[in-house]
Motif scaffolding. Structure first.
Motif, PDB file in Angstrom:
ATOM      1  N   PRO A 177      12.386 106.485 102.745  1.00  0.00           N
ATOM      2  CA  PRO A 177      11.945 105.090 102.652  1.00  0.00           C
ATOM      3  C   PRO A 177      10.428 104.948 102.693  1.00  0.00           C
ATOM      4  O   PRO A 177       9.729 105.819 103.216  1.00  0.00           O
ATOM      5  N   HIS A 178       9.950 103.849 102.139  1.00  0.00           N
ATOM      6  CA  HIS A 178       8.522 103.514 102.183  1.00  0.00           C
ATOM      7  C   HIS A 178       8.348 102.525 103.323  1.00  0.00           C
ATOM      8  O   HIS A 178       8.621 101.341 103.172  1.00  0.00           O
ATOM      9  N   GLY A 179       7.906 103.020 104.471  1.00  0.00           N
ATOM     10  CA  GLY A 179       7.779 102.157 105.636  1.00  0.00           C
ATOM     11  C   GLY A 179       6.610 101.194 105.518  1.00  0.00           C
ATOM     12  O   GLY A 179       5.569 101.535 104.962  1.00  0.00           O
ATOM     13  N   PRO A 180       6.763  99.997 106.052  1.00  0.00           N
ATOM     14  CA  PRO A 180       5.641  99.030 106.031  1.00  0.00           C
ATOM     15  C   PRO A 180       4.537  99.474 106.987  1.00  0.00           C
ATOM     16  O   PRO A 180       4.783 100.185 107.969  1.00  0.00           O
ATOM     17  N   GLY A 181       3.337  99.065 106.683  1.00  0.00           N
ATOM     18  CA  GLY A 181       2.221  99.339 107.572  1.00  0.00           C
ATOM     19  C   GLY A 181       1.704 100.754 107.556  1.00  0.00           C
ATOM     20  O   GLY A 181       0.937 101.143 108.439  1.00  0.00           O
ATOM     21  N   LEU A 182       2.070 101.527 106.544  1.00  0.00           N
ATOM     22  CA  LEU A 182       1.678 102.930 106.503  1.00  0.00           C
ATOM     23  C   LEU A 182       0.166 103.096 106.522  1.00  0.00           C
ATOM     24  O   LEU A 182      -0.359 104.022 107.145  1.00  0.00           O
ATOM     25  N   PHE A 183      -0.543 102.201 105.846  1.00  0.00           N
ATOM     26  CA  PHE A 183      -1.998 102.352 105.712  1.00  0.00           C
ATOM     27  C   PHE A 183      -2.790 101.480 106.691  1.00  0.00           C
ATOM     28  O   PHE A 183      -4.007 101.364 106.566  1.00  0.00           O
ATOM     29  N   ASP A 184      -2.112 100.890 107.656  1.00  0.00           N
ATOM     30  CA  ASP A 184      -2.793  99.939 108.543  1.00  0.00           C
ATOM     31  C   ASP A 184      -3.951 100.561 109.313  1.00  0.00           C
ATOM     32  O   ASP A 184      -4.950  99.881 109.591  1.00  0.00           O
ATOM     33  N   ASP A 185      -3.830 101.828 109.696  1.00  0.00           N
ATOM     34  CA  ASP A 185      -4.861 102.459 110.512  1.00  0.00           C
ATOM     35  C   ASP A 185      -5.886 103.241 109.699  1.00  0.00           C
ATOM     36  O   ASP A 185      -6.805 103.833 110.269  1.00  0.00           O
ATOM     37  N   VAL A 186      -5.725 103.276 108.371  1.00  0.00           N
ATOM     38  CA  VAL A 186      -6.643 104.051 107.531  1.00  0.00           C
ATOM     39  C   VAL A 186      -8.005 103.359 107.521  1.00  0.00           C
ATOM     40  O   VAL A 186      -8.105 102.159 107.233  1.00  0.00           O
ATOM     41  N   PRO A 187      -9.077 104.082 107.829  1.00  0.00           N
ATOM     42  CA  PRO A 187     -10.412 103.463 107.849  1.00  0.00           C
ATOM     43  C   PRO A 187     -10.796 102.854 106.497  1.00  0.00           C
ATOM     44  O   PRO A 187     -10.371 103.326 105.437  1.00  0.00           O
ATOM     45  N   GLY A 188     -11.615 101.838 106.550  1.00  0.00           N
ATOM     46  CA  GLY A 188     -12.025 101.137 105.340  1.00  0.00           C
ATOM     47  C   GLY A 188     -12.753 102.004 104.328  1.00  0.00           C
ATOM     48  O   GLY A 188     -12.779 101.679 103.137  1.00  0.00           O
ATOM     49  N   VAL A 189     -13.345 103.121 104.783  1.00  0.00           N
ATOM     50  CA  VAL A 189     -14.064 103.979 103.837  1.00  0.00           C
ATOM     51  C   VAL A 189     -13.114 104.596 102.813  1.00  0.00           C
ATOM     52  O   VAL A 189     -13.568 105.101 101.777  1.00  0.00           O
ATOM     53  N   PHE A 190     -11.799 104.540 103.089  1.00  0.00           N
ATOM     54  CA  PHE A 190     -10.821 105.085 102.150  1.00  0.00           C
ATOM     55  C   PHE A 190     -10.090 103.981 101.371  1.00  0.00           C
ATOM     56  O   PHE A 190      -9.042 104.228 100.784  1.00  0.00           O
ATOM     57  N   ALA A 191     -10.656 102.789 101.358  1.00  0.00           N
ATOM     58  CA  ALA A 191      -9.998 101.664 100.687  1.00  0.00           C
ATOM     59  C   ALA A 191      -9.752 101.949  99.208  1.00  0.00           C
ATOM     60  O   ALA A 191      -8.701 101.585  98.654  1.00  0.00           O
ATOM     61  N   ALA A 192     -10.711 102.595  98.544  1.00  0.00           N
ATOM     62  CA  ALA A 192     -10.552 102.880  97.108  1.00  0.00           C
ATOM     63  C   ALA A 192      -9.385 103.823  96.860  1.00  0.00           C
ATOM     64  O   ALA A 192      -8.686 103.716  95.845  1.00  0.00           O
ATOM     65  N   GLN A 193      -9.150 104.750  97.787  1.00  0.00           N
ATOM     66  CA  GLN A 193      -8.043 105.689  97.621  1.00  0.00           C
ATOM     67  C   GLN A 193      -6.707 105.003  97.908  1.00  0.00           C
ATOM     68  O   GLN A 193      -5.713 105.226  97.215  1.00  0.00           O
ATOM     69  N   VAL A 194      -6.667 104.162  98.922  1.00  0.00           N
ATOM     70  CA  VAL A 194      -5.427 103.460  99.274  1.00  0.00           C
ATOM     71  C   VAL A 194      -4.970 102.559  98.131  1.00  0.00           C
ATOM     72  O   VAL A 194      -3.771 102.446  97.859  1.00  0.00           O
ATOM     73  N   THR A 195      -5.921 101.944  97.438  1.00  0.00           N
ATOM     74  CA  THR A 195      -5.576 101.001  96.369  1.00  0.00           C
ATOM     75  C   THR A 195      -5.663 101.619  94.974  1.00  0.00           C
ATOM     76  O   THR A 195      -5.541 100.906  93.977  1.00  0.00           O
ATOM     77  N   GLU A 196      -5.859 102.927  94.897  1.00  0.00           N
ATOM     78  CA  GLU A 196      -5.993 103.611  93.610  1.00  0.00           C
ATOM     79  C   GLU A 196      -4.742 103.393  92.748  1.00  0.00           C
ATOM     80  O   GLU A 196      -3.620 103.693  93.159  1.00  0.00           O
ATOM     81  N   PRO A 197      -4.913 102.849  91.523  1.00  0.00           N
ATOM     82  CA  PRO A 197      -3.752 102.600  90.656  1.00  0.00           C
ATOM     83  C   PRO A 197      -2.919 103.844  90.355  1.00  0.00           C
ATOM     84  O   PRO A 197      -1.701 103.755  90.176  1.00  0.00           O
ATOM     85  N   ALA A 198      -3.555 105.009  90.309  1.00  0.00           N
ATOM     86  CA  ALA A 198      -2.817 106.237  90.020  1.00  0.00           C
ATOM     87  C   ALA A 198      -1.790 106.564  91.098  1.00  0.00           C
ATOM     88  O   ALA A 198      -0.868 107.350  90.862  1.00  0.00           O
TER      89      ALA A 198
END
Length: 199
Positions: free
Chosen positions: A83-104
Motif C-alpha cells: 500500500p501507499h501510506g499517507p504522510g510518507l513525505f511529511d518529514d522530508v526536509p524542504g531541500v528535497f521538495a523538487a525530488q518529492v514532486t518530480e513528475p518522473a
C-alpha cells in the motif's frame, strides 16, 4: 530488514554513488539492451539541478530511484503490491521538495530515505515489508551481485571480473568479455559516459 535497519546500513553518499555506478556498469555489460537491465545510473539526469540518478526496476512494477543532488541524497522505493501510506513525505526536509514532486516519480512510493549534505546519518519512513528493494544495494559486495546476476541472467558470472568493476577500475575488452563475450569497451561507450564510469 526494517526501515531503521536500512537507514543504519546504507553507506555515505559518495560510497553509495560508487556502488550504484558499479551495479549499473555490471548490468550494462551483462545486458546490452537497456530495457532488460535491473540497475541503471544516469550521471546527467537533471543537469539544470546538477542531479544524478541511480535506479532499479525489476520489470514487474517494483523499483527505486536514488537522486544525488547538491542538497543531499533522496531515495524513493516502490513495491507495487504494497500500500501507499499517507504522510510518507511529511518529514522530508524542504531541500528535497523538487525530488518529492518530480513528475518522473508520479508512480508513487511506499518507502523513502534521505540524507542531507553534511548530515551524519540517513533518515527514512515507510513500510518495513518493502525494504527488500534495497538488499543488494545495502550488501554492496561483488559476491552479492554475482549471486543476483547468476539468478537474474541465468548465466555463470566471473566473480573476479565483478570485483574489478566494483573497484571502478577502467574497463578493457579483456575484462568486459569475461562478463559478456559479445561486447567490447567501444560498444559500451555510451553507457560508460552515461554512468560516468572511470576511464
Amino acid at each position: 530488514m526494517s526501515v531503521l535497519e536500512i537507514s543504519a546500513a546504507l553507506p555515505g553518499a559518495e560510497q553509495l554513488r560508487r556502488r550504484s555506478q558499479a551495479l549499473a556498469m555490471c548490468d550494462a555489460i551483462m545486458s546490452p539492451a537497456w530495457e532488460d537491465r535491473y540497475y541503471s545510473f544516469d550521471s546527467g539526469w537533471n543537469p539544470d539541478r546538477r542531479e544524478q540518478m541511480a535506479s532499479m526496476r525489476n520489470g514487474s512494477g517494483d523499483e527505486y530511484s536514488i537522486v544525488f543532488a547538491p542538497a543531499g541524497v533522496w531515495i524513493r522505493g516502490l513495491d507495487h503490491e504494497a500500500p501507499h501510506g499517507p504522510g510518507l513525505f511529511d518529514d522530508v526536509p524542504g531541500v528535497f521538495a523538487a525530488q518529492v514532486t518530480e513528475p518522473a516519480f508520479s508512480g508513487g512510493a511506499n518507502i523513502c530515505l534521505w540524507r542531507e549534505t553534511g548530515g551524519d546519518r540517513w533518515h527514512g519512513r515507510g513500510l518495513d515489508r518493502v525494504t527488500w528493494l534495497f538488499e543488494l544495494l545495502v550488501d554492496g559486495t561483488p559476491e552479492a551481485y554475482r549471486e543476483f546476476a547468476q539468478d537474474y541472467y541465468e548465466e555463470d558470472v566471473d566473480l573476479d571480473a565483478v570485483r574489478e568493476v566494483f573497484a571502478l577500475r577502467p574497463l578493457s575488452d579483456a575484462l568486459v568479455r569475461r562478463l559478456n563475450p559479445d561486447v567490447t569497451v567501444a560498444y559500451l561507450a555510451d553507457d560508460i559516459a552515461e554512468i560516468d564510469y572511470p576511464r
